[in-house]
Design an enzyme around this catalytic site. Structure first.
Site, PDB file in Angstrom:
ATOM      1  N   CYS A 121       0.859  -1.105  -0.057  1.00  0.00           N
ATOM      2  CA  CYS A 121      -0.010  -0.081   0.007  1.00  0.00           C
ATOM      3  C   CYS A 121       0.767   1.400   0.045  1.00  0.00           C
ATOM      4  CB  CYS A 121      -0.994  -0.074   1.217  1.00  0.00           C
ATOM      5  SG  CYS A 121      -2.012   1.209   1.300  1.00  0.00           S
ATOM      6  N   CYS A 123       0.189   4.180   1.446  1.00  0.00           N
ATOM      7  CA  CYS A 123      -0.217   5.250   2.535  1.00  0.00           C
ATOM      8  C   CYS A 123       1.116   5.853   3.231  1.00  0.00           C
ATOM      9  CB  CYS A 123      -1.359   4.956   3.313  1.00  0.00           C
ATOM     10  SG  CYS A 123      -1.062   3.247   4.250  1.00  0.00           S
ATOM     11  N   CYS A 131      -3.666   6.104   0.146  1.00  0.00           N
ATOM     12  CA  CYS A 131      -3.204   4.964  -0.349  1.00  0.00           C
ATOM     13  C   CYS A 131      -3.061   4.869  -1.985  1.00  0.00           C
ATOM     14  CB  CYS A 131      -4.113   3.882   0.081  1.00  0.00           C
ATOM     15  SG  CYS A 131      -4.566   3.940   1.936  1.00  0.00           S
ATOM     16  N   LYS A 196     -11.924  -4.702   3.392  1.00  0.00           N
ATOM     17  CA  LYS A 196     -11.400  -3.732   4.384  1.00  0.00           C
ATOM     18  C   LYS A 196     -12.052  -2.490   4.416  1.00  0.00           C
ATOM     19  CE  LYS A 196      -7.351  -0.782   5.070  1.00  0.00           C
ATOM     20  NZ  LYS A 196      -5.801  -0.733   4.705  1.00  0.00           N
ATOM     21  N   ARG A 218     -10.473   7.939   4.093  1.00  0.00           N
ATOM     22  CA  ARG A 218     -10.351   6.868   3.235  1.00  0.00           C
ATOM     23  C   ARG A 218     -11.848   6.235   2.587  1.00  0.00           C
ATOM     24  NH1 ARG A 218      -5.052   6.928   3.761  1.00  0.00           N
ATOM     25  NH2 ARG A 218      -3.962   5.755   5.705  1.00  0.00           N
ATOM     26  N   GLU A 234     -16.842  -7.747  -2.906  1.00  0.00           N
ATOM     27  CA  GLU A 234     -15.399  -7.501  -2.955  1.00  0.00           C
ATOM     28  C   GLU A 234     -14.486  -8.872  -3.133  1.00  0.00           C
ATOM     29  OE1 GLU A 234     -13.188  -5.294  -3.269  1.00  0.00           O
ATOM     30  OE2 GLU A 234     -14.501  -3.303  -2.832  1.00  0.00           O
ATOM     31  N   LYS A 249     -11.052  -7.214   7.596  1.00  0.00           N
ATOM     32  CA  LYS A 249     -10.309  -6.331   8.484  1.00  0.00           C
ATOM     33  C   LYS A 249     -11.305  -5.073   8.544  1.00  0.00           C
ATOM     34  CE  LYS A 249      -6.426  -3.244   8.341  1.00  0.00           C
ATOM     35  NZ  LYS A 249      -5.397  -2.616   7.529  1.00  0.00           N
ATOM     36  N   SER A 276      -5.107  -2.380  14.954  1.00  0.00           N
ATOM     37  CA  SER A 276      -4.562  -1.738  16.151  1.00  0.00           C
ATOM     38  C   SER A 276      -5.500  -1.178  17.212  1.00  0.00           C
ATOM     39  CB  SER A 276      -3.633  -0.457  15.516  1.00  0.00           C
ATOM     40  OG  SER A 276      -4.660   0.245  14.703  1.00  0.00           O
ATOM     41  N   TYR A 315      -1.597  -8.305  16.703  1.00  0.00           N
ATOM     42  CA  TYR A 315      -0.474  -7.684  17.791  1.00  0.00           C
ATOM     43  C   TYR A 315      -0.500  -8.373  18.947  1.00  0.00           C
ATOM     44  CZ  TYR A 315      -0.954  -4.091  14.177  1.00  0.00           C
ATOM     45  OH  TYR A 315      -1.231  -3.229  13.235  1.00  0.00           O
TER      46      TYR A 315
END
Ligand code: PBG
Length: 329
Positions: A121, A123, A131, A196, A218, A234, A249, A276, A315
């Site tokens: 990407c 970005c 992006c 996404k 976005r 998609e 996501k 995140s 994470y």
């Protein structure tokens, strides 16, 4: 004989052994992918304040991190690069000597068995933080595709196993597949961020990746959180364009979408990204003593897997691997 008092579902919940015997979903270390941030500029390395326990690595600190991931038995990493210089056309994105290609080489040396995935990407590489390349105030879809193809080839040349386009450009999977094949990288796969959403849960990541958009947002390319049927469109397009694996996501707020994609495409390997914000919310609440970090994290990951995800990008991967070792399910 079909109901209470003969039928008592609590019988199988009475002891840990009985609960384990009838458990339907089990997390395994083999499910996890750990995202790793690699910076070009050493001054930018160090802890990410909004993501406790997550750090931005230089090529010097990366090998130790990779060794510890491999020692825990984690199967895969997802690499994100943060360049020192950004410009309008993301020049560093396709550079052979950028952070990600060099990091791939390091990972290959330190942990040859680890699967290496890379985020594709622009970005983090554009000065405006979008992006793709911007024309007027719009992200130009087709002009972006060629740059994505170059970036994917640079990562493939460095040894990536899978490239993971996350920019939600139409046709990105087909463009990257064509670029990889033209360069001879038939064996390099594509994990498409097919579904996404334009989510507020990416906030902490944008500090880690320096990828917040300078203007606007976005919503012109990422999906509207209100839409689920569109997710199937998609996913279908990306599979038709040659995606080897697809992703939903964020994860926990979109369990219904994970389930629907899983059911609509039963044979497609499906990943889900616990992003995140999902991570930092649990961390922040745990720091205040408002919930138990381990139990909350494992519950969320179990829910994502139960919904139908095969691969969990998280994470919490390191912590979860340790938790699973300390107390096997
Ligand atoms: C790049 C990208 C983003 C994330 C992964 N790849 C941010 C965004 O779209 O703004 C988010 C990951 C996370 O929040 O953990 N486009």
């Amino acid at each position: 004989m079909s109901g209470f008092p003969q039928r008592r579902l609590r019988r199988l919940r009475r002891t840990p052994a009985l609960r384990a015997a009838v458990r339907e979903t089990r997390l395994s270390c083999a499910d996890f992918v750990y995202p790793v941030f690699v910076v070009e500029d050493a001054a930018a390395a160090g802890p990410v304040a909004s993501m406790p326990g997550v750090a931005r690595h230089t090529l010097e600190t990366l090998p130790r991190e990779i060794e510890s991931l491999a020692a825990l038995g984690l199967p895969a990493v997802l690499l994100f690069g943060v360049p020192a210089g950004k410009d309008a056309v993301a020049s560093r994105a396709g550079a052979a000597d950028a952070a990600v290609p060099r990091a791939i080489a390091r990972v290959r040396e330190v942990a040859p068995g680890l699967a290496v995935m890379t985020d594709i990407c622009l970005c983090s590489y554009t000065d405006h933080g979008h992006c793709g390349v911007v024309r007027g105030r719009q992200v130009h879809n087709d002009d972006t595709l060629e740059i994505l193809g170059r970036m994917a080839v640079a990562h493939a040349r460095a040894g990536a196993d899978l490239v993971a386009p996350s920019g939600m450009m139409d046709g990105m999977v087909a463009a990257i597949r064509a670029a990889l094949d033209a360069a001879g990288f038939h064996e390099v796969g594509i994990l498409s961020y097919a579904v996404k959403y334009a989510s507020s849960f990416y906030g902490p990541f944008r500090e880690a990746a320096e990828s917040a958009p300078e203007f606007g947002d976005r919503r012109g390319y990422q999906m509207d959180p209100a839409n689920a049927r569109e997710a199937l469109a998609e996913a279908r397009l990306d599979l038709d364009e040659g995606a080897d694996m697809i992703m939903v996501k964020p994860a926990l707020p979109y369990l219904d979408v994970i389930r629907r994609v899983r059911e609509a495409f039963p044979s497609a390997p499906l990943a889900a990204y616990q992003v995140s914000g999902e991570f930092s919310m649990i961390k922040a609440a745990a720091e205040r003593g408002w919930l138990d970090e381990r139990r909350a994290a494992m519950e969320a990951l179990t829910a994502i897997k139960r919904a139908g995800a095969d691969v969990l990008i998280t994470y919490f991967a390191k912590a979860a691997a340790q938790w699973l070792q300390s107390e096997p399910a």
